[in-house]
Design an enzyme around this catalytic site. Sequence first.
Site, PDB file in Angstrom:
ATOM      1  N   CYS A   1       0.811  -1.232   0.000  1.00 51.68           N
ATOM      2  CA  CYS A   1       0.000   0.000   0.000  1.00 51.68           C
ATOM      3  C   CYS A   1       0.838   1.273   0.000  1.00 51.68           C
ATOM      4  O   CYS A   1       0.332   2.347  -0.322  1.00 51.68           O
ATOM      5  CB  CYS A   1      -0.935   0.005   1.204  1.00 51.68           C
ATOM      6  SG  CYS A   1      -2.052  -1.390   1.215  1.00 51.68           S
TER       7      CYS A   1
ATOM      8  N   HIS B   1      -3.414   7.439   3.253  1.00 52.12           N
ATOM      9  CA  HIS B   1      -3.850   6.139   2.726  1.00 52.12           C
ATOM     10  C   HIS B   1      -5.248   5.854   3.285  1.00 52.12           C
ATOM     11  O   HIS B   1      -5.513   6.089   4.470  1.00 52.12           O
ATOM     12  CB  HIS B   1      -2.856   5.066   3.164  1.00 52.12           C
ATOM     13  CG  HIS B   1      -3.199   3.701   2.678  1.00 52.12           C
ATOM     14  ND1 HIS B   1      -3.453   3.439   1.354  1.00 52.12           N
ATOM     15  CD2 HIS B   1      -3.332   2.509   3.330  1.00 52.12           C
ATOM     16  CE1 HIS B   1      -3.735   2.158   1.216  1.00 52.12           C
ATOM     17  NE2 HIS B   1      -3.672   1.570   2.387  1.00 52.12           N
TER      18      HIS B   1
ATOM     19  N   ASN C   1      -9.906  -0.007   0.691  1.00 48.52           N
ATOM     20  CA  ASN C   1      -8.452   0.080   0.551  1.00 48.52           C
ATOM     21  C   ASN C   1      -8.027  -0.508  -0.796  1.00 48.52           C
ATOM     22  O   ASN C   1      -8.162  -1.710  -1.017  1.00 48.52           O
ATOM     23  CB  ASN C   1      -7.820  -0.705   1.724  1.00 48.52           C
ATOM     24  CG  ASN C   1      -6.311  -0.694   1.694  1.00 48.52           C
ATOM     25  OD1 ASN C   1      -5.684  -0.251   0.726  1.00 48.52           O
ATOM     26  ND2 ASN C   1      -5.715  -1.200   2.763  1.00 48.52           N
TER      27      ASN C   1
HETATM   28  N1  COA Z   1     -18.434  -8.036  10.481  1.00 51.56           N
HETATM   29  C1  COA Z   1     -18.889  -8.286  11.730  1.00 51.56           C
HETATM   30  N2  COA Z   1     -18.063  -8.604  12.748  1.00 51.56           N
HETATM   31  C2  COA Z   1     -16.747  -8.646  12.488  1.00 51.56           C
HETATM   32  C3  COA Z   1     -16.216  -8.397  11.207  1.00 51.56           C
HETATM   33  C4  COA Z   1     -17.134  -8.092  10.184  1.00 51.56           C
HETATM   34  N3  COA Z   1     -16.725  -7.835   8.921  1.00 51.56           N
HETATM   35  N4  COA Z   1     -14.869  -8.542  11.257  1.00 51.56           N
HETATM   36  C5  COA Z   1     -14.558  -8.859  12.530  1.00 51.56           C
HETATM   37  N5  COA Z   1     -15.700  -8.929  13.268  1.00 51.56           N
HETATM   38  C6  COA Z   1     -15.834  -9.241  14.688  1.00 51.56           C
HETATM   39  C7  COA Z   1     -14.681 -10.065  15.222  1.00 51.56           C
HETATM   40  O1  COA Z   1     -14.867 -11.439  14.958  1.00 51.56           O
HETATM   41  C8  COA Z   1     -14.735  -9.743  16.688  1.00 51.56           C
HETATM   42  O2  COA Z   1     -15.742 -10.502  17.273  1.00 51.56           O
HETATM   43  P1  COA Z   1     -15.510 -11.140  18.733  1.00 51.56           P
HETATM   44  O3  COA Z   1     -15.353  -9.966  19.649  1.00 51.56           O
HETATM   45  O4  COA Z   1     -16.755 -11.929  18.954  1.00 51.56           O
HETATM   46  O5  COA Z   1     -14.266 -11.964  18.636  1.00 51.56           O
HETATM   47  C9  COA Z   1     -15.204  -8.293  16.697  1.00 51.56           C
HETATM   48  O6  COA Z   1     -15.812  -8.038  15.424  1.00 51.56           O
HETATM   49  C10 COA Z   1     -14.074  -7.315  16.902  1.00 51.56           C
HETATM   50  O7  COA Z   1     -13.050  -7.647  16.008  1.00 51.56           O
HETATM   51  P2  COA Z   1     -11.711  -6.851  15.974  1.00 51.56           P
HETATM   52  O8  COA Z   1     -10.761  -7.483  15.040  1.00 51.56           O
HETATM   53  O9  COA Z   1     -11.256  -6.627  17.398  1.00 51.56           O
HETATM   54  O10 COA Z   1     -12.216  -5.437  15.405  1.00 51.56           O
HETATM   55  P3  COA Z   1     -11.425  -4.125  15.210  1.00 51.56           P
HETATM   56  O11 COA Z   1     -12.125  -3.031  15.892  1.00 51.56           O
HETATM   57  O12 COA Z   1      -9.939  -4.272  15.476  1.00 51.56           O
HETATM   58  O13 COA Z   1     -11.592  -3.876  13.645  1.00 51.56           O
HETATM   59  C11 COA Z   1     -10.388  -4.029  11.575  1.00 51.56           C
HETATM   60  C12 COA Z   1     -11.046  -4.796  12.726  1.00 51.56           C
HETATM   61  C13 COA Z   1      -9.768  -5.055  10.629  1.00 51.56           C
HETATM   62  C14 COA Z   1     -11.461  -3.238  10.864  1.00 51.56           C
HETATM   63  C15 COA Z   1      -9.311  -3.081  12.156  1.00 51.56           C
HETATM   64  O14 COA Z   1      -8.491  -3.756  13.067  1.00 51.56           O
HETATM   65  C16 COA Z   1      -8.455  -2.463  11.081  1.00 51.56           C
HETATM   66  O15 COA Z   1      -8.911  -1.725  10.240  1.00 51.56           O
HETATM   67  N6  COA Z   1      -7.123  -2.738  11.115  1.00 51.56           N
HETATM   68  C17 COA Z   1      -6.237  -2.222  10.091  1.00 51.56           C
HETATM   69  C18 COA Z   1      -6.356  -3.051   8.845  1.00 51.56           C
HETATM   70  C19 COA Z   1      -5.688  -2.432   7.655  1.00 51.56           C
HETATM   71  O16 COA Z   1      -5.666  -1.244   7.527  1.00 51.56           O
HETATM   72  N7  COA Z   1      -5.160  -3.279   6.766  1.00 51.56           N
HETATM   73  C20 COA Z   1      -4.577  -2.858   5.544  1.00 51.56           C
HETATM   74  C21 COA Z   1      -3.240  -2.290   5.745  1.00 51.56           C
HETATM   75  S1  COA Z   1      -2.624  -1.561   4.285  1.00 51.56           S
END
Ligand code: COA
Length: 326
Positions: A112, A253, A283
């Site tokens: 990215c 980004h 993204n």
């Molecule tokens: N829909 C519904 N629930 C979801 C889900 C979805 N699409 N994805 C995850 N969950 C659930 C998880 O299973 C978890 O459930 P649990 O508490 O029962 O275990 C809960 O939501 C929380 O998950 P978590 O991973 O802690 O959420 P988060 O607040 O960290 O958000 C991301 C997840 C991926 C959105 C976030 O961490 C993020 O954006 N990270 C950066 C990713 C990124 O930018 N990647 C590219 C880099 S270039």
Amino acid sequence: MGIRFLSTGAGLPEKIITNADLEKIVDTSDEWITERTGIKERRMLEESEATSDIALRAARQAIDTAGLQPDDIDLIVVTTCTPDHLFPSVACLVQKGLGISQKIAFDVSAACSGFLYGLACVEGMIEKGLAKTALLIGADALTRFTDWKDRGTCVLFGDGAGALVIQACEGPGDLLAIHLGSDGDSSHILTIPGGGSKHPLGQIDNVDKYPPFIKMDGKEVFKFAVLRMIESSMTALKKCGKTTDDLKLLIPHQANLRIIDAIAKRLKLSHDKVFRNVHKYGNMSAATTIIALDEAVRSGQLQRGELAELIAFGAGLTWGAAVVRW
Ligand code: COA
């Protein structure tokens, strides 16, 4: 000698995947995706398309907008981590599509952050006299490497391509400062385990262990992204003796609205000074920052002579920032 920016272009697939579409595939909801990421929809390649098709579309638009002919381009750099093939490069396929020969064309991979890495390459090559008018393209098709059963990743990514025409100029030019960084020790937190030379597709006997799909520790990536983009932003600004007050626009980004908002808050930037289009595209990896720049310019949010800073992070891990005068 410096470089100046002539024009931008974008190549977006027509096909739109909404959060409602994803609700039918995985256990998710529009509410969760909107609240946790800010994404409402994303673009996806048609089955018959590949990364080079959208890259070519972006290239043509940027060349037309500059009032140039394809033959005026003597360097093509495509930043991508999702090329059509391991080789030839997407850049060579774009060159073929533009019908131009006897030029320099190659790909750069920094996930990215790729567009900023590509910008540094183009600047260096122009300074060395290897080219006068370059086409820098960011193009990715991450939906091709998405596990549609993994709700933690499949809601985040989309496909797209953007292009920037860059020309040699006398004087300091439009790239005021650039900063890049990487940290291979954290390579495992964002990776596509299978499909490369380590675990070739044809030889994977355990696809669950080495899937040819994005695997990510979302929380770790989130923390890293906020920290590194802020550091990089401040380093690049310091390098050219500017502060956030001098910026018309910060173009971060577009991975997650919460990451963008956290950075805006830490850098004390008001809402109107931070570009956002993550709700429309998700993204798009290396295409994200250049498509954002293209939209900022076309919408008049960034005008000639105004300063912007592009910041990005991605797999590798990699990150970077560039202060530019449009
Ligand atoms: N829909 C519904 N629930 C979801 C889900 C979805 N699409 N994805 C995850 N969950 C659930 C998880 O299973 C978890 O459930 P649990 O508490 O029962 O275990 C809960 O939501 C929380 O998950 P978590 O991973 O802690 O959420 P988060 O607040 O960290 O958000 C991301 C997840 C991926 C959105 C976030 O961490 C993020 O954006 N990270 C950066 C990713 C990124 O930018 N990647 C590219 C880099 S270039």
